[in-house]
Design a protein around this motif. Structure first.
Motif, PDB file in Angstrom:
ATOM      1  N   LEU A   1       3.442   2.897  -6.468  1.00 42.62           N
ATOM      2  CA  LEU A   1       2.833   3.743  -5.432  1.00 42.62           C
ATOM      3  C   LEU A   1       3.475   3.459  -4.075  1.00 42.62           C
ATOM      4  O   LEU A   1       3.788   4.390  -3.321  1.00 42.62           O
ATOM      5  CB  LEU A   1       1.325   3.492  -5.367  1.00 42.62           C
ATOM      6  N   GLU A   2       3.683   2.186  -3.774  1.00 39.37           N
ATOM      7  CA  GLU A   2       4.317   1.825  -2.501  1.00 39.37           C
ATOM      8  C   GLU A   2       5.738   2.382  -2.429  1.00 39.37           C
ATOM      9  O   GLU A   2       6.168   2.883  -1.382  1.00 39.37           O
ATOM     10  CB  GLU A   2       4.336   0.296  -2.343  1.00 39.37           C
ATOM     11  N   GLU A   3       6.454   2.305  -3.562  1.00 45.02           N
ATOM     12  CA  GLU A   3       7.825   2.821  -3.588  1.00 45.02           C
ATOM     13  C   GLU A   3       7.837   4.334  -3.386  1.00 45.02           C
ATOM     14  O   GLU A   3       8.644   4.872  -2.620  1.00 45.02           O
ATOM     15  CB  GLU A   3       8.471   2.465  -4.928  1.00 45.02           C
ATOM     16  N   TYR A   4       6.915   5.040  -4.069  1.00 43.61           N
ATOM     17  CA  TYR A   4       6.862   6.492  -3.956  1.00 43.61           C
ATOM     18  C   TYR A   4       6.507   6.935  -2.545  1.00 43.61           C
ATOM     19  O   TYR A   4       7.111   7.866  -2.004  1.00 43.61           O
ATOM     20  CB  TYR A   4       5.843   7.044  -4.953  1.00 43.61           C
TER      21      TYR A   4
ATOM     22  N   ARG B   1      -3.802  -3.464 -15.233  1.00 42.84           N
ATOM     23  CA  ARG B   1      -2.369  -3.245 -14.968  1.00 42.84           C
ATOM     24  C   ARG B   1      -1.926  -3.897 -13.673  1.00 42.84           C
ATOM     25  O   ARG B   1      -0.751  -4.195 -13.484  1.00 42.84           O
ATOM     26  CB  ARG B   1      -2.079  -1.743 -14.917  1.00 42.84           C
ATOM     27  N   GLN B   2      -2.885  -4.085 -12.755  1.00 39.72           N
ATOM     28  CA  GLN B   2      -2.567  -4.721 -11.470  1.00 39.72           C
ATOM     29  C   GLN B   2      -2.888  -6.211 -11.488  1.00 39.72           C
ATOM     30  O   GLN B   2      -3.113  -6.817 -10.445  1.00 39.72           O
ATOM     31  CB  GLN B   2      -3.352  -4.043 -10.334  1.00 39.72           C
ATOM     32  N   GLY B   3      -2.909  -6.792 -12.690  1.00 42.27           N
ATOM     33  CA  GLY B   3      -3.193  -8.221 -12.791  1.00 42.27           C
ATOM     34  C   GLY B   3      -4.633  -8.537 -12.436  1.00 42.27           C
ATOM     35  O   GLY B   3      -4.931  -9.633 -11.944  1.00 42.27           O
ATOM     36  N   GLY B   4      -5.533  -7.582 -12.691  1.00 41.42           N
ATOM     37  CA  GLY B   4      -6.951  -7.788 -12.404  1.00 41.42           C
ATOM     38  C   GLY B   4      -7.330  -7.550 -10.967  1.00 41.42           C
ATOM     39  O   GLY B   4      -8.499  -7.693 -10.593  1.00 41.42           O
ATOM     40  N   GLU B   5      -6.357  -7.164 -10.143  1.00 42.44           N
ATOM     41  CA  GLU B   5      -6.609  -7.059  -8.699  1.00 42.44           C
ATOM     42  C   GLU B   5      -7.395  -5.805  -8.352  1.00 42.44           C
ATOM     43  O   GLU B   5      -7.124  -4.710  -8.829  1.00 42.44           O
ATOM     44  CB  GLU B   5      -5.272  -7.062  -7.950  1.00 42.44           C
ATOM     45  N   MET B   6      -8.397  -5.989  -7.490  1.00 33.62           N
ATOM     46  CA  MET B   6      -9.216  -4.897  -6.981  1.00 33.62           C
ATOM     47  C   MET B   6      -8.936  -4.727  -5.490  1.00 33.62           C
ATOM     48  O   MET B   6      -8.545  -5.677  -4.814  1.00 33.62           O
ATOM     49  CB  MET B   6     -10.709  -5.211  -7.183  1.00 33.62           C
ATOM     50  N   ASP B   7      -9.138  -3.515  -4.990  1.00 32.71           N
ATOM     51  CA  ASP B   7      -8.979  -3.297  -3.561  1.00 32.71           C
ATOM     52  C   ASP B   7     -10.150  -3.915  -2.808  1.00 32.71           C
ATOM     53  O   ASP B   7     -11.158  -4.313  -3.396  1.00 32.71           O
ATOM     54  CB  ASP B   7      -8.891  -1.799  -3.266  1.00 32.71           C
ATOM     55  N   TYR B   8     -10.014  -3.994  -1.476  1.00 31.55           N
ATOM     56  CA  TYR B   8     -11.098  -4.518  -0.645  1.00 31.55           C
ATOM     57  C   TYR B   8     -12.378  -3.731  -0.926  1.00 31.55           C
ATOM     58  O   TYR B   8     -12.389  -2.497  -0.880  1.00 31.55           O
ATOM     59  CB  TYR B   8     -10.736  -4.412   0.831  1.00 31.55           C
ATOM     60  N   VAL B   9     -13.448  -4.447  -1.244  1.00 31.33           N
ATOM     61  CA  VAL B   9     -14.712  -3.790  -1.562  1.00 31.33           C
ATOM     62  C   VAL B   9     -15.846  -4.451  -0.783  1.00 31.33           C
ATOM     63  O   VAL B   9     -15.796  -5.638  -0.454  1.00 31.33           O
ATOM     64  CB  VAL B   9     -15.032  -3.872  -3.075  1.00 31.33           C
TER      65      VAL B   9
ATOM     66  N   TYR C   1     -14.756   6.274  -0.084  1.00 33.02           N
ATOM     67  CA  TYR C   1     -13.856   7.337  -0.528  1.00 33.02           C
ATOM     68  C   TYR C   1     -12.411   6.839  -0.575  1.00 33.02           C
ATOM     69  O   TYR C   1     -11.650   7.190  -1.480  1.00 33.02           O
ATOM     70  CB  TYR C   1     -13.956   8.543   0.400  1.00 33.02           C
ATOM     71  N   VAL C   2     -12.022   6.022   0.394  1.00 35.13           N
ATOM     72  CA  VAL C   2     -10.652   5.502   0.451  1.00 35.13           C
ATOM     73  C   VAL C   2     -10.320   4.750  -0.828  1.00 35.13           C
ATOM     74  O   VAL C   2      -9.259   4.955  -1.438  1.00 35.13           O
ATOM     75  CB  VAL C   2     -10.463   4.601   1.683  1.00 35.13           C
ATOM     76  N   GLU C   3     -11.223   3.870  -1.249  1.00 31.30           N
ATOM     77  CA  GLU C   3     -10.951   3.071  -2.445  1.00 31.30           C
ATOM     78  C   GLU C   3     -10.871   3.947  -3.692  1.00 31.30           C
ATOM     79  O   GLU C   3     -10.059   3.693  -4.585  1.00 31.30           O
ATOM     80  CB  GLU C   3     -12.028   1.996  -2.617  1.00 31.30           C
ATOM     81  N   LEU C   4     -11.689   4.982  -3.760  1.00 28.85           N
ATOM     82  CA  LEU C   4     -11.621   5.899  -4.897  1.00 28.85           C
ATOM     83  C   LEU C   4     -10.267   6.598  -4.950  1.00 28.85           C
ATOM     84  O   LEU C   4      -9.640   6.702  -6.009  1.00 28.85           O
ATOM     85  CB  LEU C   4     -12.745   6.938  -4.798  1.00 28.85           C
ATOM     86  N   TYR C   5      -9.802   7.091  -3.791  1.00 27.98           N
ATOM     87  CA  TYR C   5      -8.502   7.764  -3.733  1.00 27.98           C
ATOM     88  C   TYR C   5      -7.379   6.812  -4.143  1.00 27.98           C
ATOM     89  O   TYR C   5      -6.520   7.157  -4.959  1.00 27.98           O
ATOM     90  CB  TYR C   5      -8.230   8.275  -2.317  1.00 27.98           C
ATOM     91  N   ILE C   6      -7.381   5.604  -3.572  1.00 35.52           N
ATOM     92  CA  ILE C   6      -6.289   4.667  -3.823  1.00 35.52           C
ATOM     93  C   ILE C   6      -6.264   4.250  -5.291  1.00 35.52           C
ATOM     94  O   ILE C   6      -5.195   4.173  -5.912  1.00 35.52           O
ATOM     95  CB  ILE C   6      -6.393   3.454  -2.886  1.00 35.52           C
TER      96      ILE C   6
ATOM     97  N   MET D   1       5.637   3.088   1.754  1.00 36.42           N
ATOM     98  CA  MET D   1       4.712   2.399   2.648  1.00 36.42           C
ATOM     99  C   MET D   1       4.101   1.216   1.899  1.00 36.42           C
ATOM    100  O   MET D   1       4.076   1.193   0.671  1.00 36.42           O
ATOM    101  CB  MET D   1       3.575   3.349   3.100  1.00 36.42           C
ATOM    102  N   THR D   2       3.604   0.231   2.651  1.00 40.46           N
ATOM    103  CA  THR D   2       2.863  -0.865   2.042  1.00 40.46           C
ATOM    104  C   THR D   2       1.449  -0.391   1.724  1.00 40.46           C
ATOM    105  O   THR D   2       0.992   0.637   2.241  1.00 40.46           O
ATOM    106  CB  THR D   2       2.783  -2.076   2.990  1.00 40.46           C
ATOM    107  N   MET D   3       0.729  -1.152   0.887  1.00 40.52           N
ATOM    108  CA  MET D   3      -0.637  -0.782   0.557  1.00 40.52           C
ATOM    109  C   MET D   3      -1.515  -0.754   1.802  1.00 40.52           C
ATOM    110  O   MET D   3      -2.401   0.097   1.930  1.00 40.52           O
ATOM    111  CB  MET D   3      -1.224  -1.747  -0.480  1.00 40.52           C
ATOM    112  N   SER D   4      -1.271  -1.669   2.722  1.00 37.94           N
ATOM    113  CA  SER D   4      -2.057  -1.680   3.967  1.00 37.94           C
ATOM    114  C   SER D   4      -1.832  -0.401   4.761  1.00 37.94           C
ATOM    115  O   SER D   4      -2.775   0.185   5.312  1.00 37.94           O
ATOM    116  CB  SER D   4      -1.697  -2.902   4.824  1.00 37.94           C
ATOM    117  N   GLN D   5      -0.582   0.045   4.825  1.00 40.45           N
ATOM    118  CA  GLN D   5      -0.276   1.279   5.542  1.00 40.45           C
ATOM    119  C   GLN D   5      -0.885   2.497   4.846  1.00 40.45           C
ATOM    120  O   GLN D   5      -1.405   3.400   5.493  1.00 40.45           O
ATOM    121  CB  GLN D   5       1.239   1.446   5.675  1.00 40.45           C
ATOM    122  N   ILE D   6      -0.808   2.513   3.501  1.00 41.94           N
ATOM    123  CA  ILE D   6      -1.408   3.612   2.736  1.00 41.94           C
ATOM    124  C   ILE D   6      -2.909   3.656   2.979  1.00 41.94           C
ATOM    125  O   ILE D   6      -3.489   4.723   3.204  1.00 41.94           O
ATOM    126  CB  ILE D   6      -1.107   3.455   1.232  1.00 41.94           C
ATOM    127  N   ARG D   7      -3.531   2.467   2.961  1.00 41.87           N
ATOM    128  CA  ARG D   7      -4.979   2.418   3.155  1.00 41.87           C
ATOM    129  C   ARG D   7      -5.349   2.892   4.565  1.00 41.87           C
ATOM    130  O   ARG D   7      -6.315   3.645   4.743  1.00 41.87           O
ATOM    131  CB  ARG D   7      -5.487   0.992   2.929  1.00 41.87           C
TER     132      ARG D   7
END
Length: 455
Positions: A109-112, A223-231, A91-96, A115-121
């Motif tokens: 997203l981090e600017e808005y 848009r994120q340079g092909g980057e995926m979140d931890y899966v 669910y976390v990855e879907l939300y992010i 927080m860093t992505m790690s903190q958001i996650r």
């Protein structure tokens, strides 16, 4: 009842609940205590940032919602209710991913969020885990509520016709699909492009991220340079996962891999436990129009044979359809809906028209029950062109609910009301047996449950 618009205006006019901005000299403070759990001013502000709209005064509604959450989480501790991390992470990855797409990029997203992505996650993990635990507690508390036909009849007896729930038009649809063939020269072209990208990355003339932004056909990651979140492995296409989990060197690029979505090259970014952080470039093979027309012609012939009675739509779907989801169900499409009684997602063959894929809904509107459509094209869930014919198995037109035709729906409505009444009373009992203290600056509210303010 939730706070009304008039109540909101009254609370704002009173001005007794100060805002974070007005208390800018205060870094943080405890505003509520529920049992041995504290609710901080920062908790309220964080929740307010995550909510797009609050009907009423957020500085009254949000603390109360957090307090209710504390009561449910405390009950979960008593009953030893937990949620596996794997379920939460999905669910976390879907939300992010959704938030990143809305914001436009990870950086935005981090600017808005500040927080860093790690903190958001990490924050999102806690939020999702707590919400899932609360659902489990609610389900457990209301598990013994049983609704009889007599209760359903009594609840709706005498209700004016214009007050009865309206059941929207529902249909059952069978589908037979064929993916037009991909020409070998098109596959060769795609692979040559991906090999060229790999050579440029390894030679240092381009970066993987830059090429992904320019050429990847995955809208979720390009848009994120092909980057995926931890899966985790189970979240990925099996063929993609097999290659991804073979990677060990972040400076290297994988071999070309074919998945249900197309052709990829992959690069490892990081490994954390049983999860990988990856970037990839996706290229989809283009279908030649002549091959689309050939598939449509084959389906047109199959449809004609079905109409002539040479074989049934159901038998044809089992043996000829490319659609994995419906083929084993004799072509019958299945919808996933939320069931109020179990508080979980369940499969049903009935679709509201709005829940059907747009292309299918448009054709269903033209069909009589039992009729087989002419062939048409659509995009499947993997983003590929497919040619399909459909059969309308059943249609129940929109109508005011009746006990005879819509008993399951009416039963769910009655059970939902009974469950809500039970949980409301449970919250009131927990208020009386739980230590609660509220900062005087936060007490001047019209709460949904007045028992928070203890004498």
């Amino acid at each position: 009842m939730r706070h009304s618009f008039i109540t909101t205006l009254m609370l704002c006019a009173l001005g007794n609940v100060t805002t974070w901005a007005q208390q800018g000299n205060v870094v943080d403070e405890v505003i509520w205590v529920v049992g041995d759990e504290a609710i901080l001013r920062s908790d309220v502000e964080r929740a307010r940032q995550q909510m797009s709209r609050v009907t009423g005064n957020p500085y009254c509604i949000i603390p109360e919602n957090l307090a209710i959450q504390k009561l449910f989480l405390h009950q979960a501790q008593i009953d030893s209710i937990t949620i596996p991390d794997e379920s939460v992470n999905r669910y976390v990855e879907l939300y992010i991913n959704e938030w990143v797409q809305t914001a436009g990029s990870r950086e935005k997203l981090e600017e808005y969020r500040g927080m860093t992505m790690s903190q958001i996650r990490e924050e999102t993990f806690d939020m999702v885990r707590d919400n899932e635990i609360m659902k489990q507690v609610r389900r457990q508390l209301t598990a013994d509520i049983k609704i009889t036909p007599a209760e359903v009849r009594h609840y709706f007896r005498g209700m004016p016709a214009d007050s009865l729930p309206i059941i929207p038009t529902q249909v059952e649809v069978e589908l037979l699909a064929e993916h037009p063939r991909i020409r070998p020269e098109e596959i060769d072209r795609i692979k040559a492009e991906l090999r060229d990208y790999t050579e440029r990355i390894m030679a240092g003339t381009s970066t993987f991220s830059a090429l992904a932004k320019l050429f990847s056909e995955d809208p979720g990651s390009a848009r994120q340079g092909g980057e995926m979140d931890y899966v985790s492995r189970m979240e990925l296409d099996p063929a993609f996962a097999n290659v991804a989990w073979s990677l060990t060197d972040p400076t290297r690029v994988s071999k070309i891999v074919e998945s249900q979505f197309g052709y990829h090259i992959i690069q490892l970014i990081d490994k954390r436990g049983d999860k990988l952080k990856l970037r990839h470039i996706l290229k989809r093979a283009r279908v030649d129009d002549a091959d689309v027309q050939a598939s449509l012609a084959r389906l047109d012939s199959i449809a004609a044979d079905i109409r002539a009675g040479k074989f049934t739509f159901e038998d044809a779907a089992i043996t000829l359809s490319d659609d994995q989801d419906s083929r084993n169900n004799h072509g019958l499409m299945f919808n996933v809906v939320f069931d109020e009684e179990s508080e979980d997602n369940v499969r049903t063959s009935r679709f509201n028209m709005a829940d059907l894929p747009t292309e299918i809904a448009r054709v269903v509107e033209t069909l009589d029950v039992g009729e087989v459509s002419r062939p048409f094209t659509m995009i499947d869930k993997a983003g590929k062109t497919q040619c399909v014919i459909i059969k309308l198995k059943s249609r129940v037109k929109a109508h005011p609910a009746t006990i005879t035709e819509d008993y399951p729906v009416l039963k769910q409505i009655v059970r939902a009301r009974r469950s809500e009444d039970f949980l409301n009373e449970w919250i009131r009992r927990k208020q009386r047996s739980t230590y609660i203290r509220i900062n005087p600056d936060w007490v001047n509210c019209e709460f949904q449950y007045p028992g928070w303010v203890q004498q």
